[in-house]
Motif scaffolding. Structure first.
Motif, mmCIF file in Angstrom:
data_model
loop_
_atom_site.group_PDB
_atom_site.id
_atom_site.type_symbol
_atom_site.label_atom_id
_atom_site.label_comp_id
_atom_site.label_asym_id
_atom_site.label_seq_id
_atom_site.Cartn_x
_atom_site.Cartn_y
_atom_site.Cartn_z
ATOM 1 N N GLU A 10 0.840 -1.191 0.000
ATOM 2 C CA GLU A 10 0.000 0.000 0.000
ATOM 3 C C GLU A 10 0.873 1.237 0.000
ATOM 4 O OE1 GLU A 10 -2.462 0.739 3.396
ATOM 5 O OE2 GLU A 10 -0.773 0.739 4.763
ATOM 6 N N GLY A 11 0.409 2.242 -0.686
ATOM 7 C CA GLY A 11 1.062 3.536 -0.693
ATOM 8 C C GLY A 11 0.007 4.603 -0.499
ATOM 9 N N ARG A 12 0.358 5.657 0.253
ATOM 10 C CA ARG A 12 -0.563 6.770 0.479
ATOM 11 C C ARG A 12 0.193 8.072 0.360
ATOM 12 N NH1 ARG A 12 -4.377 6.699 5.316
ATOM 13 N NH2 ARG A 12 -5.177 8.268 3.930
ATOM 14 N N LYS A 13 -0.441 9.045 -0.271
ATOM 15 C CA LYS A 13 0.084 10.401 -0.332
ATOM 16 C C LYS A 13 -0.957 11.312 0.298
ATOM 17 C CE LYS A 13 2.651 9.620 -4.590
ATOM 18 N NZ LYS A 13 2.861 10.005 -5.988
ATOM 19 N N VAL A 14 -0.578 11.957 1.403
ATOM 20 C CA VAL A 14 -1.491 12.833 2.126
ATOM 21 C C VAL A 14 -0.707 14.043 2.612
ATOM 22 C CG1 VAL A 14 -3.048 13.061 4.105
ATOM 23 C CG2 VAL A 14 -2.896 10.876 2.893
ATOM 24 N N ASN A 15 -1.197 15.231 2.283
ATOM 25 C CA ASN A 15 -0.613 16.491 2.758
ATOM 26 C C ASN A 15 0.893 16.582 2.559
ATOM 27 O OD1 ASN A 15 -3.085 17.574 3.602
ATOM 28 N ND2 ASN A 15 -2.963 16.456 5.524
ATOM 29 N N GLY A 16 1.372 16.143 1.397
ATOM 30 C CA GLY A 16 2.784 16.274 1.071
ATOM 31 C C GLY A 16 3.675 15.185 1.627
ATOM 32 N N ILE A 17 3.102 14.149 2.225
ATOM 33 C CA ILE A 17 3.879 13.038 2.764
ATOM 34 C C ILE A 17 3.484 11.761 2.030
ATOM 35 C CG2 ILE A 17 4.411 11.651 4.805
ATOM 36 C CD1 ILE A 17 5.384 14.539 5.028
ATOM 37 N N THR A 18 4.483 11.017 1.544
ATOM 38 C CA THR A 18 4.246 9.711 0.932
ATOM 39 C C THR A 18 4.659 8.646 1.940
ATOM 40 O OG1 THR A 18 4.658 10.534 -1.300
ATOM 41 C CG2 THR A 18 4.861 8.155 -0.966
ATOM 42 N N THR A 19 3.799 7.654 2.128
ATOM 43 C CA THR A 19 4.083 6.525 3.015
ATOM 44 C C THR A 19 3.862 5.242 2.227
ATOM 45 O OG1 THR A 19 3.337 7.752 4.942
ATOM 46 C CG2 THR A 19 3.440 5.367 5.158
ATOM 47 N N ILE A 20 4.808 4.317 2.336
ATOM 48 C CA ILE A 20 4.635 3.008 1.698
ATOM 49 C C ILE A 20 4.805 1.914 2.740
ATOM 50 C CG2 ILE A 20 5.343 3.765 -0.609
ATOM 51 C CD1 ILE A 20 7.694 1.507 1.210
ATOM 52 N N ASN A 21 4.061 0.827 2.552
ATOM 53 C CA ASN A 21 4.176 -0.375 3.373
ATOM 54 C C ASN A 21 4.146 -1.558 2.428
ATOM 55 O OD1 ASN A 21 3.993 0.561 6.241
ATOM 56 N ND2 ASN A 21 2.130 1.477 5.424
ATOM 57 N N ALA A 22 5.185 -2.375 2.467
ATOM 58 C CA ALA A 22 5.248 -3.584 1.649
ATOM 59 C C ALA A 22 5.401 -4.778 2.590
ATOM 60 C CB ALA A 22 6.422 -3.521 0.684
ATOM 61 N N PHE A 23 4.550 -5.771 2.404
ATOM 62 C CA PHE A 23 4.592 -6.989 3.220
ATOM 63 C C PHE A 23 5.007 -8.113 2.290
ATOM 64 C CE2 PHE A 23 1.960 -10.225 5.746
ATOM 65 C CZ PHE A 23 2.939 -10.379 6.709
ATOM 66 N N CYS A 24 6.198 -8.678 2.510
ATOM 67 C CA CYS A 24 6.776 -9.667 1.600
ATOM 68 C C CYS A 24 7.145 -10.947 2.352
ATOM 69 C CB CYS A 24 8.024 -9.097 0.929
ATOM 70 S SG CYS A 24 7.709 -7.634 -0.065
ATOM 71 N N ASN A 25 7.214 -12.041 1.610
ATOM 72 C CA ASN A 25 7.609 -13.332 2.162
ATOM 73 C C ASN A 25 8.912 -13.768 1.504
ATOM 74 O OD1 ASN A 25 7.473 -16.543 1.812
ATOM 75 N ND2 ASN A 25 6.545 -15.945 3.757
ATOM 76 N N ARG A 26 9.869 -14.194 2.330
ATOM 77 C CA ARG A 26 11.155 -14.689 1.814
ATOM 78 C C ARG A 26 10.957 -16.123 1.331
ATOM 79 N NH1 ARG A 26 15.735 -13.479 -0.748
ATOM 80 N NH2 ARG A 26 17.353 -14.996 -0.281
ATOM 81 N N THR A 27 10.981 -16.332 0.022
ATOM 82 C CA THR A 27 10.767 -17.662 -0.558
ATOM 83 C C THR A 27 12.079 -18.376 -0.850
ATOM 84 O OG1 THR A 27 10.643 -16.725 -2.780
ATOM 85 C CG2 THR A 27 8.562 -17.001 -1.581
ATOM 86 N N GLY A 28 13.182 -17.628 -0.880
ATOM 87 C CA GLY A 28 14.491 -18.220 -1.157
ATOM 88 C C GLY A 28 15.190 -18.624 0.120
ATOM 89 N N ALA A 29 16.475 -18.898 -0.007
ATOM 90 C CA ALA A 29 17.303 -19.299 1.130
ATOM 91 C C ALA A 29 17.369 -18.188 2.172
ATOM 92 C CB ALA A 29 18.714 -19.641 0.648
ATOM 93 N N ALA A 30 17.653 -18.551 3.402
ATOM 94 C CA ALA A 30 17.802 -17.588 4.485
ATOM 95 C C ALA A 30 18.916 -16.594 4.158
ATOM 96 C CB ALA A 30 18.121 -18.311 5.789
ATOM 97 N N ILE A 31 18.766 -15.391 4.681
ATOM 98 C CA ILE A 31 19.797 -14.361 4.542
ATOM 99 C C ILE A 31 20.469 -14.240 5.904
ATOM 100 C CG2 ILE A 31 20.287 -11.953 4.003
ATOM 101 C CD1 ILE A 31 17.604 -11.935 2.436
ATOM 102 N N ALA A 32 21.707 -14.691 5.993
ATOM 103 C CA ALA A 32 22.428 -14.726 7.266
ATOM 104 C C ALA A 32 23.375 -13.537 7.382
ATOM 105 C CB ALA A 32 23.216 -16.029 7.368
ATOM 106 N N GLU A 33 23.775 -13.241 8.611
ATOM 107 C CA GLU A 33 24.788 -12.219 8.838
ATOM 108 C C GLU A 33 26.093 -12.633 8.169
ATOM 109 O OE1 GLU A 33 24.645 -9.928 12.914
ATOM 110 O OE2 GLU A 33 24.645 -12.101 13.215
ATOM 111 N N LEU A 34 26.832 -11.656 7.679
ATOM 112 C CA LEU A 34 28.134 -11.950 7.070
ATOM 113 C C LEU A 34 29.144 -12.356 8.134
ATOM 114 C CD1 LEU A 34 28.240 -9.054 4.461
ATOM 115 C CD2 LEU A 34 27.746 -11.470 4.049
ATOM 116 N N VAL A 35 29.089 -11.675 9.284
ATOM 117 C CA VAL A 35 29.940 -12.001 10.431
ATOM 118 C C VAL A 35 29.024 -11.999 11.647
ATOM 119 C CG1 VAL A 35 31.874 -11.251 11.871
ATOM 120 C CG2 VAL A 35 31.966 -10.915 9.392
ATOM 121 N N ALA A 36 29.008 -13.080 12.408
ATOM 122 C CA ALA A 36 28.119 -13.211 13.561
ATOM 123 C C ALA A 36 28.194 -11.990 14.480
ATOM 124 C CB ALA A 36 28.447 -14.475 14.337
#
Length: 139
Positions: free
Chosen positions: A40-66
Motif C-alpha cells: 500500500e502507498g498513500r500520499k497525504v498532505n505532502g507526505i508519501t508513506t509506503i508499506n510492503a509486506f513480503c515473504n522470503r521464498t528463497g534461502a535464508a539471509i544470514a549475517e556476514l559475520v556473527a
C-alpha cells in the motif's frame, strides 16, 4: 486551496499546497526469492508513506559475520512508478522477532535489505514488513 492575504507574495512554495491525496494497493513487484503478500502507498498532505509486506521464498539471509548486523544487500521488491522517493531513502523492516534497515532507490524503486539488528538474519519463509515515509516531490 492556497489562500493569499493582502501583502503576501506569490511564491512557488506557496503555490504547492500539497493537498493532492492518492493511494495505491497494487503494482509492487517482488524480486527473485521473494513474494509480495500486500502493498500500500498513500500520499497525504505532502507526505508519501509506503508499506510492503513480503515473504522470503528463497534461502535464508544470514549475517556476514556473527553479531555484526551486516548482511548481503538483497533486493526485495520494486515500487511502482510514481511511488518512489525523490532521492535515495532509508526505511525499516521487521518480522516480529528481528528488524533492520532498507534503502529505496529513487531511480529504480528497488527496496534493498541492508542490515539486521539480531543475529537471526532473515529466515526462509519469514514474513517481512517494510515501512518508509518521505516528503513528496512537488509536481
Amino acid at each position: 486551496m492556497t489562500v493569499f492575504l493582502a501583502g503576501m507574495r506569490m511564491t512557488a512554495d506557496r503555490l504547492n499546497d500539497h493537498t493532492l491525496e492518492d493511494s495505491v494497493s497494487s503494482g509492487a513487484t517482488a524480486a527473485t526469492d521473494w513474494s509480495v503478500v500486500s502493498f500500500e502507498g498513500r500520499k497525504v498532505n505532502g507526505i508519501t508513506t509506503i508499506n510492503a509486506f513480503c515473504n522470503r521464498t528463497g534461502a535464508a539471509i544470514a549475517e556476514l559475520v556473527a553479531g555484526s548486523g551486516n548482511i548481503t544487500d538483497t533486493a526485495m521488491v520494486t515500487l511502482p512508478v510514481g511511488w518512489r522517493p525523490p532521492s535515495n531513502h532509508e526505511g525499516v523492516w521487521g518480522n516480529g522477532t528481528n528488524d533492520g534497515s532498507v534503502v529505496i532507490s529513487s531511480t529504480t524503486g528497488i527496496i534493498t535489505v541492508r542490515s539486521t539488528s539480531g543475529s537471526a538474519g532473515i529466515a526462509s519463509g519469514s514474513n517481512v514488513r517494510v515501512s518508509a515515509s518521505w516528503i513528496s516531490e512537488n509536481g
